[in-house]
Write a protein that holds these residues in place. Structure first.
Motif, PDB file in Angstrom:
ATOM      1  N   TYR A 280      13.662  14.552 -29.033  1.00  0.00           N
ATOM      2  CA  TYR A 280      12.635  15.940 -29.395  1.00  0.00           C
ATOM      3  C   TYR A 280      11.201  16.081 -28.114  1.00  0.00           C
ATOM      4  O   TYR A 280      11.323  16.814 -27.740  1.00  0.00           O
ATOM      5  CB  TYR A 280      11.435  15.412 -30.611  1.00  0.00           C
ATOM      6  CG  TYR A 280      11.008  16.465 -30.674  1.00  0.00           C
ATOM      7  CD1 TYR A 280      11.374  17.501 -31.852  1.00  0.00           C
ATOM      8  CD2 TYR A 280       9.190  16.157 -30.570  1.00  0.00           C
ATOM      9  CE1 TYR A 280      10.085  19.097 -31.447  1.00  0.00           C
ATOM     10  CE2 TYR A 280       8.352  17.344 -30.914  1.00  0.00           C
ATOM     11  CZ  TYR A 280       9.444  19.012 -31.167  1.00  0.00           C
ATOM     12  OH  TYR A 280       8.080  20.192 -31.938  1.00  0.00           O
ATOM     13  N   GLY A 281      11.781  14.713 -27.210  1.00  0.00           N
ATOM     14  CA  GLY A 281      10.363  14.892 -26.218  1.00  0.00           C
ATOM     15  C   GLY A 281      11.051  16.133 -24.879  1.00  0.00           C
ATOM     16  O   GLY A 281      10.565  16.361 -24.932  1.00  0.00           O
ATOM     17  N   VAL A 282      12.238  15.698 -24.657  1.00  0.00           N
ATOM     18  CA  VAL A 282      13.008  16.654 -24.198  1.00  0.00           C
ATOM     19  C   VAL A 282      12.951  18.183 -24.523  1.00  0.00           C
ATOM     20  O   VAL A 282      12.852  18.451 -23.339  1.00  0.00           O
ATOM     21  CB  VAL A 282      14.570  15.732 -24.370  1.00  0.00           C
ATOM     22  CG1 VAL A 282      15.261  17.373 -23.271  1.00  0.00           C
ATOM     23  CG2 VAL A 282      14.417  14.799 -23.225  1.00  0.00           C
ATOM     24  N   LEU A 283      12.986  18.300 -25.425  1.00  0.00           N
ATOM     25  CA  LEU A 283      12.952  19.267 -26.342  1.00  0.00           C
ATOM     26  C   LEU A 283      11.324  20.519 -25.653  1.00  0.00           C
ATOM     27  O   LEU A 283      11.505  21.513 -25.397  1.00  0.00           O
ATOM     28  CB  LEU A 283      13.136  19.765 -27.947  1.00  0.00           C
ATOM     29  CG  LEU A 283      14.810  19.259 -28.333  1.00  0.00           C
ATOM     30  CD1 LEU A 283      14.741  19.336 -29.650  1.00  0.00           C
ATOM     31  CD2 LEU A 283      15.604  20.731 -27.405  1.00  0.00           C
ATOM     32  N   VAL A 284      10.290  18.865 -25.484  1.00  0.00           N
ATOM     33  CA  VAL A 284       8.980  20.004 -25.813  1.00  0.00           C
ATOM     34  C   VAL A 284       9.105  19.951 -24.492  1.00  0.00           C
ATOM     35  O   VAL A 284       8.256  20.865 -23.776  1.00  0.00           O
ATOM     36  CB  VAL A 284       8.394  18.316 -25.864  1.00  0.00           C
ATOM     37  CG1 VAL A 284       7.140  18.942 -26.158  1.00  0.00           C
ATOM     38  CG2 VAL A 284       8.664  18.888 -28.122  1.00  0.00           C
ATOM     39  N   GLN A 285       9.525  18.873 -23.482  1.00  0.00           N
ATOM     40  CA  GLN A 285       9.164  19.279 -22.060  1.00  0.00           C
ATOM     41  C   GLN A 285       9.911  20.599 -20.954  1.00  0.00           C
ATOM     42  O   GLN A 285       9.459  21.089 -20.643  1.00  0.00           O
ATOM     43  CB  GLN A 285       9.627  17.938 -21.060  1.00  0.00           C
ATOM     44  CG  GLN A 285       9.726  16.676 -21.451  1.00  0.00           C
ATOM     45  CD  GLN A 285       9.841  15.794 -20.934  1.00  0.00           C
ATOM     46  OE1 GLN A 285      10.959  15.507 -20.747  1.00  0.00           O
ATOM     47  NE2 GLN A 285       9.551  14.188 -20.919  1.00  0.00           N
ATOM     48  N   ARG A 286      11.232  20.936 -21.999  1.00  0.00           N
ATOM     49  CA  ARG A 286      11.879  22.313 -21.923  1.00  0.00           C
ATOM     50  C   ARG A 286      11.715  23.704 -22.814  1.00  0.00           C
ATOM     51  O   ARG A 286      11.871  24.396 -23.057  1.00  0.00           O
ATOM     52  CB  ARG A 286      13.688  22.116 -21.948  1.00  0.00           C
ATOM     53  CG  ARG A 286      14.074  20.926 -20.500  1.00  0.00           C
ATOM     54  CD  ARG A 286      15.137  20.499 -20.682  1.00  0.00           C
ATOM     55  NE  ARG A 286      15.527  20.291 -21.731  1.00  0.00           N
ATOM     56  CZ  ARG A 286      17.554  19.866 -22.143  1.00  0.00           C
ATOM     57  NH1 ARG A 286      18.175  20.658 -21.454  1.00  0.00           N
ATOM     58  NH2 ARG A 286      17.527  19.280 -23.037  1.00  0.00           N
TER      59      ARG A 286
END
Length: 327
Positions: A297-303
């Motif tokens: 989920y953190g990867v999604l938020v970063q992008r």
């Protein structure tokens, strides 16, 4: 125009009348009948004798299914522009003229989409509350690569169906994906696109509609509340876009679409979208430990900027609820 028919006698004649009444007449109407057992062929043949444009009717030796039938019919069209035509809709008399004007103003365009008006089987405008089965991903931006635009709203260049659509990826049921999903993807990857604000089609919703049934089945999976259903749905989309990456890279150098550099760019876009779906599947995968789900989920938020361009904002919130364990 490419018209696909199958036992459409009940609604076909009003649609044919709307085609004949276009202020900008089409160069031709190419019909592919998928084995109708009602009066569809008789209606078509009667129309062909009086239509103000050439009408060519083909009858499939075996039932192809509506998606395959549409693409086979479109591939028999001879004009530079092709419009899909459903057997049970009604077109505004200005529909083709509006598309023509847009193509003149923007000669670089390859693919255009108009809006429609949802009506019931008696052509009464449907209220928003009754459109649950008709809407597919309307929270997504119009330009989203994963948004499916209904085929009857499209017009596209002839070279779209000169591409190897016979090798297009399969969907969750093991069948080749439908014509509208396929053209939506190709329009995003290779076409110069334009979206008209005009509502130029009365889109008739009734229980006998093949596309209505397909949307209901797809929506029941796509918005399923169980995390494992969402995980499996995202995993299927990951496989689809990964398959599209390979399809782009396998295009021959003499492809009528784009050159090698464009194919490589399209493949890279497919790979990025597949990764988004892979991360979304991990967020919903309760077989993974919480740290790996949080990381996905953190990867999604970063992008999030790119993510929002693909899916819109609401899915990011739903993925957060999935991470929190809300079924």
């Amino acid at each position: 125009m490419a018209l696909a028919t199958y036992n459409g006698a009940r609604y076909l004649e009003p649609q044919l009348e709307s085609l004949a009444g276009q202020t900008h007449l089409p160069a031709e109407l190419v019909v592919g009948d998928d084995g109708s057992s009602d009066a569809t062929i008789e209606i078509l043949e009667r129309f062909a004798r009086v239509a103000p444009f050439p009408v060519r009717i083909s009858q499939n030796p075996t039932n192809r299914g509506h998606g395959q039938n549409f693409l086979e019919t479109a591939s028999r069209c001879r004009g530079d522009w092709i419009a899909f035509c459903d057997q049970d809709d009604i077109w505004s008399t200005e529909k083709l003229k509006r598309f023509q004007h847009a193509s003149i103003r923007r000669p670089q365009l390859d693919w255009m989409v108009c809006r429609n008006r949802y009506v019931d089987d008696r052509l009464r405008t449907m209220r928003r509350a009754t459109l649950a089965l008709s809407e597919r991903g309307n929270w997504m931006p119009l330009t989203s690569p994963v948004r499916i635009h209904d085929g009857h709203r499209m017009i596209f260049r002839r070279w779209f169906v000169d591409l190897p659509w016979q090798r297009r990826p399969v969907s969750t049921d093991g069948r080749l994906i439908t014509h509208d999903r396929w053209l939506s993807v190709i329009g995003y990857l290779f076409g110069h696109r334009h979206f008209l604000r005009d509502r130029l089609t009365l889109y008739r919703q009734h229980q006998g509609s093949v596309t209505m049934q397909a949307k209901a089945a797809e929506r029941s999976v796509a918005v399923g509340h169980r995390l494992d259903a969402r995980r499996d749905f995202f995993a299927e989309r990951d496989r689809f876009w990964s398959a599209m990456e390979h399809w782009c890279l396998s295009l021959p150098m003499d492809s009528c679409a784009k050159d090698e550099a464009s194919a490589a760019t399209a493949a890279r876009q497919c790979r990025q979208i597949a990764q988004f779906y892979r991360d979304r599947a991990r967020v919903c995968d309760r077989t993974l430990d919480r740290q790996r789900r949080v990381s996905a989920y953190g990867v999604l938020v970063q992008r999030s900027g790119t993510y929002a361009a693909v899916f819109g904002q609401p899915p990011l919130i739903r993925d957060l609820f999935a991470l929190m364990g809300t079924p």
